[in-house]
Design an enzyme around this catalytic site. Sequence first.
Site, PDB file in Angstrom:
ATOM      1  N   HIS A 159       0.840  -1.215   0.000  1.00 51.83           N
ATOM      2  CA  HIS A 159       0.000   0.000   0.000  1.00 51.83           C
ATOM      3  C   HIS A 159       0.869   1.258   0.000  1.00 51.83           C
ATOM      4  CE1 HIS A 159      -4.007  -1.795   0.482  1.00 51.83           C
ATOM      5  NE2 HIS A 159      -3.433  -2.701   1.266  1.00 51.83           N
ATOM      6  N   ASP A 161      -0.946  -5.139   5.864  1.00 53.77           N
ATOM      7  CA  ASP A 161      -1.887  -6.030   5.190  1.00 53.77           C
ATOM      8  C   ASP A 161      -1.645  -6.038   3.682  1.00 53.77           C
ATOM      9  OD1 ASP A 161      -2.764  -3.347   4.986  1.00 53.77           O
ATOM     10  OD2 ASP A 161      -4.765  -4.018   4.421  1.00 53.77           O
ATOM     11  N   GLU A 162      -2.155  -7.059   3.024  1.00 55.84           N
ATOM     12  CA  GLU A 162      -2.194  -7.160   1.563  1.00 55.84           C
ATOM     13  C   GLU A 162      -0.846  -6.839   0.906  1.00 55.84           C
ATOM     14  OE1 GLU A 162      -6.895  -6.246   0.756  1.00 55.84           O
ATOM     15  OE2 GLU A 162      -5.546  -4.534   0.966  1.00 55.84           O
ATOM     16  N   ALA A 163       0.245  -7.299   1.538  1.00 58.31           N
ATOM     17  CA  ALA A 163       1.582  -7.080   0.973  1.00 58.31           C
ATOM     18  C   ALA A 163       1.892  -8.210  -0.011  1.00 58.31           C
ATOM     19  CB  ALA A 163       2.616  -7.009   2.092  1.00 58.31           C
TER      20      ALA A 163
END
Length: 531
Positions: free
Chosen positions: A273, A336-338
């Site tokens: 992100h 998150d969401e790496a």
Amino acid sequence: MTRHHRSTPRITRLLGSLLLVAAAGAFSVGAAPAPKAAPTPLDRVVPAPATAEPGGSPYRITAGTHIRAGSGEARRVGEYLADILRPSTGYRLPVTDSGSGGIQLRLAKGPFGEEGYRLDSGRSGVTITAREPAGLFHGVQTLRQLLPAAVEKDSEQPGPWLVAGGTIRDTPRFGWRGAMLDVSRHFFTVDEVKRYIDQLALYKINKLHLHLSDDQGWRIAIDSWPNLATYGGSTEVGGGPGGHYTKDEYKEIVRYASSRFLEVVPEIDMPGHTNAALASYAELNCDGVAPPLYTGIRVGFSSLCVGKEVTYDFVDDVVREIAELTPGRYFHIGGDEAHSTPHADYVKFMDRVQPVVAKYGKTVIGWHQLTGATPAKGALAQYWGVDASSAAEKARVAEAARNGTGLILSPADRVYLDMKYDRNTPLGLSWAGYVEVQRSYDWDPGAYLPGAPASAIRGVEAPLWTETIENSGHIEVMAFPRLPGVAELGWSPAATHDWEAYKVRLAAQGPRWDALGIGYHRSPQVPWPAG
């Protein structure tokens, strides 16, 4: 509405039109006396109090009422209360530090904890007692809800201003009762954030988590890396102008939140992100090439370069400068969401970054993917999975909880305020499903995650991601009426949890939101008052 009475033809013939008018007027006055105003019952507030014992006569706020609040923080709470009550009542309501009767705010030793209070109401006055100023402030929010909804209006109203007699004793179930606002996908001004803070305070929320960076925008000035804000903050989802907070503006948000007894928790999401940062500084990319700014809503495509030492110089500077501006205890590092960061690199990154947060005096919070690395001692993990999340993922988070990592619960299919209510909701997304009001309320944080000890649950938080949210009106229609239910899950004893009773109390909030100018979703699950 005026009630009109029709006279008989015989009266008309005998008395004539002039006498008829007089007689009809007298008849109208005597036939339907106005019902006496009934005060709001003590147990009608949101969040539900721990105990509410009705009894005795109500207290009536009048032109002679004083607010007696001593000095220091208690007096500031008293002035806050006076500012709310004066426009609608039209009364002076002087705030004094002595005397008896009226509305009293008292700091005293007792079994209140850091945020609890006792409210005593009777014919001679209302007294709110707490150990700490935060408790007085929360007691004031309860007092607001015990008064008619018209008390929230900014013009003089007729009253009467009655507070039911009896005693409320109230302490929160959880210490963490949060709301997250994503100012990265769309930017929100200081005034828009302040407006949301005031709405959060009404329901005893005590944490404001600000998501300050993402692929679509970097929203806070960093002196040592100025392009982050000036370039990385220059756009938003859809290609709008974006924006960022100067350090003074961020400090003003922190100050205002503190005046409402909310602690600001800043988040800089990493290592993923991060496109806004990568676009601002080429050296943060492994190939040394800055990508273009991004205005879409995909996730998982960006990553800081874990193998470059400049990455950790960057992290150190950012954490240091934001920590200096933030008096609160916590710093959220996202995580998150790496998806573009190999797992071994993710673990290495978190091992390097968590000590930086500690170096600048803050406690780490990360999204629950942090538990896939090694959470620092004392760290908190924010769980955003769904009911259908894999058993392995839930087990990993529960194991971390058993090993000492505290949990903040934000299940996306329960409390993500950006989820659509139903298929016809014009705003929001639906990747976690549709989340109607009952679904957002009807779960128990203490027993939600299998294998996680109840002692590890620090509380709940309602995130509002803003891919489709562009202004205060959008915030309000997605947060209300779901946010008060999340606040109740965080504050009220588990024994008070009952959807059938809650939806009636929630419906009674509608006129208050109308008076405050809050636009809300009139969910068909809630029995809103007619009119």
